[in-house]
Design an enzyme around this catalytic site. Structure first.
Site: not given
Ligand code: IMP
Ligand code: MG
Length: 173
Positions: A41, A96, A99, A101, A103-104, A127, A161
């Site tokens: 991403g 990128d 959402d 949180g 992943t980070l 978000k 992308r």
């Molecule tokens: P998290 O672990 O829920 O914070 O998700 C983060 C990862 O999910 C991001 O690094 C993106 O790769 C993917 N992601 C989350 N929201 C979106 C979106 O609206 N569009 C595309 N990819 C998303």
């Molecule tokens: Mg990502």
């Protein structure tokens, strides 16, 4: 009919990425700097951002995924793990979008085990209202509401992308 509506255009993204680059250049000046991109991403954002950073840096990447279609699975998979050591480095993780949180948060925990000098996080999009785990993000391009976004590196099933702008994705009925 398209299945996306524009959110931020090329000019708006360029301006914001330039500002972030300036801020990061100042904060990381004269530091042993490791910039870690989270693929796929962040591919476009990472490339544009580091070209707006004036201080020397070393790059490496993670390839991670936690999303299926437009939903987080809550389960982070790491397909490629960086090779550069984070030990005693000033590390900046560049993603990128944040959402839930998750992943980070998980990547941060992994890197902290390597004893970096500092660890900061940067995301193009945040978000905030979707957060499920607490994670502090130091540099944020744009805060957005709960939309599914594509373009500028972000995908839906690995498509879109290549759009040079950011758009809300609305699946066709
Ligand atoms: P998290 O672990 O829920 O914070 O998700 C983060 C990862 O999910 C991001 O690094 C993106 O790769 C993917 N992601 C989350 N929201 C979106 C979106 O609206 N569009 C595309 N990819 C998303
Ligand atoms: Mg990502």
């Amino acid at each position: 009919m398209t299945d996306w509506t524009p959110l931020f255009n090329e000019e708006e993204i360029k301006t914001r990425v330039k500002q972030l680059g300036k801020e990061i250049s100042k904060d990381f000046a004269n530091k042993d700097f490791l910039a870690l991109g989270v693929l796929k991403g962040a591919c476009i954002f990472f490339s544009d951002l580091i070209r707006n950073i004036e201080t020397p840096l070393v790059t490496d990447f993670f390839i991670a995924s936690s999303y299926a279609q437009t939903k987080s699975t809550g389960n982070l998979q790491i397909h490629y793990e960086k090779k550069e050591s984070a030990k005693h480095k000033h590390v900046l993780i560049i993603d990128d979008i944040v959402d839930s949180g998750l992943t980070l948060k998980l990547l941060k925990e992994r890197i902290l085990k390597e004893d970096p000098k500092s660890l900061t996080l940067c995301t193009l999009l945040d978000k905030k209202e979707k957060r499920e785990v607490e994670v502090e993000v130091d540099y944020i391009g744009f805060e957005i509401p709960d939309l599914f976004v594509v373009g500028y590196g972000l995908d839906y099933e690995n498509k879109f992308r290549n759009l040079p702008f950011l758009a809300e994705f609305i699946p066709k009925k």
